[in-house]
Write a protein that holds these residues in place. Sequence first.
Motif, PDB file in Angstrom:
ATOM      1  N   ALA A  24      31.602  54.961  24.037  1.00  0.00           N
ATOM      2  CA  ALA A  24      31.288  53.994  25.246  1.00  0.00           C
ATOM      3  C   ALA A  24      31.396  52.438  24.789  1.00  0.00           C
ATOM      4  N   ILE A  25      32.151  51.563  25.712  1.00  0.00           N
ATOM      5  CA  ILE A  25      32.036  50.230  25.204  1.00  0.00           C
ATOM      6  C   ILE A  25      31.603  49.494  26.380  1.00  0.00           C
ATOM      7  N   SER A  26      30.256  49.040  26.389  1.00  0.00           N
ATOM      8  CA  SER A  26      29.690  48.276  27.621  1.00  0.00           C
ATOM      9  C   SER A  26      29.129  47.037  27.145  1.00  0.00           C
ATOM     10  N   MET A  27      28.780  46.299  28.136  1.00  0.00           N
ATOM     11  CA  MET A  27      28.274  45.064  28.132  1.00  0.00           C
ATOM     12  C   MET A  27      26.998  45.058  28.512  1.00  0.00           C
ATOM     13  N   PHE A  28      26.053  44.309  27.692  1.00  0.00           N
ATOM     14  CA  PHE A  28      24.727  44.036  28.311  1.00  0.00           C
ATOM     15  C   PHE A  28      24.597  42.491  28.252  1.00  0.00           C
ATOM     16  N   GLU A  29      23.664  42.001  29.245  1.00  0.00           N
ATOM     17  CA  GLU A  29      23.381  40.709  29.450  1.00  0.00           C
ATOM     18  C   GLU A  29      21.669  40.783  29.822  1.00  0.00           C
ATOM     19  N   GLY A  30      21.157  39.846  28.810  1.00  0.00           N
ATOM     20  CA  GLY A  30      19.547  39.749  28.810  1.00  0.00           C
ATOM     21  C   GLY A  30      19.055  38.572  29.133  1.00  0.00           C
ATOM     22  N   ILE A  56      38.009  44.778  29.425  1.00  0.00           N
ATOM     23  CA  ILE A  56      36.730  45.023  28.952  1.00  0.00           C
ATOM     24  C   ILE A  56      36.122  43.563  29.486  1.00  0.00           C
ATOM     25  N   GLU A  57      35.335  43.730  30.589  1.00  0.00           N
ATOM     26  CA  GLU A  57      34.669  42.496  31.139  1.00  0.00           C
ATOM     27  C   GLU A  57      33.514  42.814  31.982  1.00  0.00           C
ATOM     28  N   ALA A  58      32.427  42.040  32.174  1.00  0.00           N
ATOM     29  CA  ALA A  58      31.328  42.178  33.074  1.00  0.00           C
ATOM     30  C   ALA A  58      31.783  41.869  34.495  1.00  0.00           C
ATOM     31  N   THR A  62      17.611  43.559  31.142  1.00  0.00           N
ATOM     32  CA  THR A  62      18.867  43.782  30.622  1.00  0.00           C
ATOM     33  C   THR A  62      19.726  44.127  31.707  1.00  0.00           C
ATOM     34  N   LYS A  63      20.911  43.637  31.860  1.00  0.00           N
ATOM     35  CA  LYS A  63      21.947  44.160  32.734  1.00  0.00           C
ATOM     36  C   LYS A  63      22.799  44.731  31.971  1.00  0.00           C
ATOM     37  N   LYS A  64      23.238  45.727  32.506  1.00  0.00           N
ATOM     38  CA  LYS A  64      24.391  46.834  32.005  1.00  0.00           C
ATOM     39  C   LYS A  64      25.680  46.900  32.477  1.00  0.00           C
ATOM     40  N   TRP A  65      26.560  46.647  32.230  1.00  0.00           N
ATOM     41  CA  TRP A  65      28.057  46.995  32.583  1.00  0.00           C
ATOM     42  C   TRP A  65      28.598  48.227  31.644  1.00  0.00           C
ATOM     43  N   ALA A  66      28.466  49.469  32.295  1.00  0.00           N
ATOM     44  CA  ALA A  66      28.522  50.780  31.338  1.00  0.00           C
ATOM     45  C   ALA A  66      29.880  51.009  31.264  1.00  0.00           C
ATOM     46  N   ASP A  67      30.466  51.614  30.030  1.00  0.00           N
ATOM     47  CA  ASP A  67      31.528  52.352  29.588  1.00  0.00           C
ATOM     48  C   ASP A  67      32.907  51.866  30.324  1.00  0.00           C
ATOM     49  N   LEU A  68      33.087  50.809  29.671  1.00  0.00           N
ATOM     50  CA  LEU A  68      34.245  49.851  30.326  1.00  0.00           C
ATOM     51  C   LEU A  68      35.761  50.377  29.838  1.00  0.00           C
TER      52      LEU A  68
END
Lengths: 169, 169
Positions: free
Chosen positions: A58-64, B24-26, B39-45
């Motif tokens: 999985a490719i995901s984005m995190f923002e902290g 692939i973006e938030a 942490t905010k997570k945008w999963a499995d993009l």
Amino acid sequence: MTDALTLVPQALTAEAFAPFGDVIEAASDSPEQINYGNTKKWADLALVDTADGDGHTAISMFEGLATRMPLRVEALERHPLGTQAFIPLHGEPFLLLVARAGDAPKHDEVHAFITNGQQGVNYHKGTWHHYLMAPVDGARFLIIDRAGPGGNCDFCTLDHALVIEPFVK
Amino acid sequence: MTDALTLVPQALTAEAFAPFGDVIEAASDSPEQINYGNTKKWADLALVDTADGDGHTAISMFEGLATRMPLRVEALERHPLGTQAFIPLHGEPFLLLVARAGDAPKHDEVHAFITNGQQGVNYHKGTWHHYLMAPVDGARFLIIDRAGPGGNCDFCTLDHALVIEPFVK
């Protein structure tokens, strides 16, 4: 906090981090040249291992939110079913706390590293680590890990709390 | 250049790019909250598909020379054995040229997109595309694709050359 012991982060290097995972960086002075000389390529920098238990990559984005310092650490986590990579999209050094895969670590088996702002990391399957510590509010990271069925997050409590003091970036 | 036809890039959106791959973006306004609210997570993009022919998922770093504009395009490439993702580490919009997987595309089947600087892309297996076009010298990208045995790069020549004019970022 009388029981808390101070842990001093060291500069992240591939050699020092090898027991815990890969450092993802353009470190070599001799990358491949591809695309008719228009692109340098540093190839295959990390072992991605996500297939266990019908998992997929999985490719995901995190923002902290920025981690408050000094940081008191009493617990770590691990992902027994897959590797997990964090690549910074913000250019700021960030803090890592890790211990070798295996039994829950003692406090003196925990290592702290600080990246140089360009480095990402890839935790081996089962490497104990602190959850993401963002250097500034809104810092984004790209995550490459396992998604799929099954429990893939364990926690452990340390025998002594650790404290990380603020450090000069 | 009398035979060259001008192609105008459009702004990259997930919907417009869907025939060619993932953006692939938030993008979602409602990411998961993890790590105790830190942490905010945008999963499995993106769909990562790299196992064909004993392949494995590779994380690599690319660094480009700025693409010279106007750009004349006469050929595209594809990777028949795996997906390929490009995530910018530089924050600059960059140009994409793609055509659907399948037979070699005609010039009027090629689409041009420009990213917003925060977006990455993941090409489906077999999507025809131009090789990496860096927006500035030294621009770095993280690449997630397939490594392994077997030929994984085909090329095609277009029936008419295309020209991409300089565009306002």
